[in-house]
Design an enzyme around this catalytic site. Structure first.
Site, PDB file in Angstrom:
ATOM      1  N   LYS A 202       0.832  -1.206   0.000  1.00  0.00           N
ATOM      2  CA  LYS A 202       0.000   0.000   0.000  1.00  0.00           C
ATOM      3  C   LYS A 202       0.869   1.261   0.000  1.00  0.00           C
ATOM      4  O   LYS A 202       0.595   2.225  -0.720  1.00  0.00           O
ATOM      5  CB  LYS A 202      -0.911   0.005   1.231  1.00  0.00           C
ATOM      6  CG  LYS A 202      -1.769   1.263   1.368  1.00  0.00           C
ATOM      7  CD  LYS A 202      -2.682   1.456   0.155  1.00  0.00           C
ATOM      8  CE  LYS A 202      -3.427   2.792   0.221  1.00  0.00           C
ATOM      9  NZ  LYS A 202      -4.401   2.848   1.317  1.00  0.00           N
ATOM     10  N   CYS A 256      -3.770   9.465   2.222  1.00  0.00           N
ATOM     11  CA  CYS A 256      -2.876   8.421   1.720  1.00  0.00           C
ATOM     12  C   CYS A 256      -1.639   8.959   1.022  1.00  0.00           C
ATOM     13  O   CYS A 256      -0.529   8.847   1.518  1.00  0.00           O
ATOM     14  CB  CYS A 256      -3.649   7.495   0.781  1.00  0.00           C
ATOM     15  SG  CYS A 256      -4.884   6.482   1.608  1.00  0.00           S
TER      16      CYS A 256
END
Length: 394
Positions: A202, A256
């Site tokens: 990720k 993010c």
């Protein structure tokens, strides 16, 4: 479904996940630390803007499959979906993950699945296991895994189902059990690995995006210096069959892309040269944009003998959402206001904001002397704008 799921954290990932699972037949107990959030959800309403989410939550609550509370309860599957910000100096902060793990610890039993969905530094899933073990839980008999969310705000409900998922357990058995769970509602492929690789995957995805955005943002700064239209340049360059340059922006926001690369840099140190540089370029682009707007406003003031009204069009970190996390547009607006500029703040996805007044975009266009489009919201497209206004390209 006869299994119960406890979702800790009812924000931009936790609530959509809880609502989706409830609509798929799971009994879902959602947990959040904010009473107002709990009350809103239990009314079948939502506290964030996300297409289709209101329909899912309303149906889930009305069916009795979704309930929100301030405290966890016993369940078969626990999902941790809490924020993972950073401290000053870009040091990762997993305090929320630790707190969430401590909150569920009294309810975790042998055979349960505990999933960390929060985007986290490498090793955080092992930390979850350590916290559970410190509460006397035999973690060899609990399936602990990481499955990072990888959805796009504005398309979350669809992508929760359609996107491939990566599952990494701290044991092969944990991976297998968690994969089986995700396969009950994910149409994309559920890919198996170990916990650390899932965590790094990720971070890698978002660092890749950050690096590519940094290239576009650096191009825009150079083109401004050279007197070149960066949009035309990128359009022409992208006609090459193996070139796909992204669009420049006022910076990078969201929980993010603006955060995750620092997790790698913090752990990787001097070996994370390119990832660090990309972060620095995107941070600098926001500062560069502020100076461009200030210079335009001061030029107007010198020319007209009065302060310019500057319309900041958009506050969210990306188009057509209300998410302000790490938003460069919000940062720019705050800085201009703090430095004494006359700002008309516009955000069509938010009704009110506690720090300053938000005005409608039509009102801003009527009153503004300078317009700076910070976010490409759909409301801003195809606007008829007076040509004697000043535009500030960032």
């Amino acid at each position: 479904m006869d299994k119960k799921v406890c979702v800790v954290g009812l924000g931009y990932i936790g609530l959509p996940t809880a609502a989706l699972l409830a609509n798929r037949g799971y009994e879902v107990h959602g947990v959040d630390v904010v009473q107002r959030t709990v009350d809103i959800i239990n009314r079948g309403e939502i506290h964030i803007v996300e297409p289709e989410l209101d329909t899912f939550v309303h149906a889930a609550v009305n069916s009795g499959k979704l309930k929100a509370d301030l405290k966890p309860t016993q369940a078969d599957i626990f999902i941790i979906a809490v924020p993972t910000p950073f401290h000053d100096g870009y040091v990762p902060n997993i305090d929320y993950v630790v707190s969430a793990t401590e909150a569920i610890a009294p309810y975790v039993q042998e055979g349960n699945i505990v999933i960390l969905e929060s985007t986290s530094p490498v090793g955080t899933t092992d930390k979850v296991a350590e916290v559970l073990a410190s509460h006397g839980i035999d973690t060899s008999k609990v399936h602990i895994a990481h499955c990072p969310e990888r959805v796009l705000p504005g398309h979350i409900m669809r992508e929760l189902v359609e996107n491939d998922r990566i599952v990494g357990g701290i044991t092969p058995e944990a991976t297998e059990a968690t994969v089986v769970f995700y396969q009950t509602f994910v149409e994309g492929e559920v890919l198996s690995t170990d916990a650390k690789t899932a965590e790094m995957a990720k971070l890698t995805e978002n660092s890749f995006r950050d690096t590519n955005i940094a290239f576009a943002n650096e191009l825009s700064i150079l083109c401004d210096k050279f007197g070149i239209d960066v949009w035309e340049l990128i359009r022409l360059a992208n006609r090459h069959p193996r070139v796909n340059i992204l669009q420049p922006s006022a910076g990078v926001g969201g929980h993010c892309i603006a955060v995750d690369p620092w997790f790698i840099v913090h752990a990787g140190g001097e070996d994370a040269k390119m990832i660090r540089t990309a972060r620095e370029v995107n941070t600098y682009k926001t500062e560069w944009a502020i100076e461009k707007i200030k210079n335009a406003a001061l030029t107007f003031e010198n020319k007209h003998g009065r302060k310019a009204k500057v319309a900041c069009m958009g506050l969210a970190f990306k188009p057509d959402i209300d998410d302000l996390r790490e938003s460069p547009a919000l940062y720019i607006t705050r800085r201009l206001i703090a430095d004494g500029f006359d700002v008309l703040a516009v955000e069509p996805n938010i009704e009110s904001f506690k720090e300053f007044e938000i005005v409608g975009y039509q009102e801003a266009l009527e009153k503004a002397d300078i317009i700076t489009f910070l976010v490409a919201h759909k409301e801003f497209k195809n606007l008829e704008i007076e040509t004697d206004l000043d535009f500030c390209g960032v």
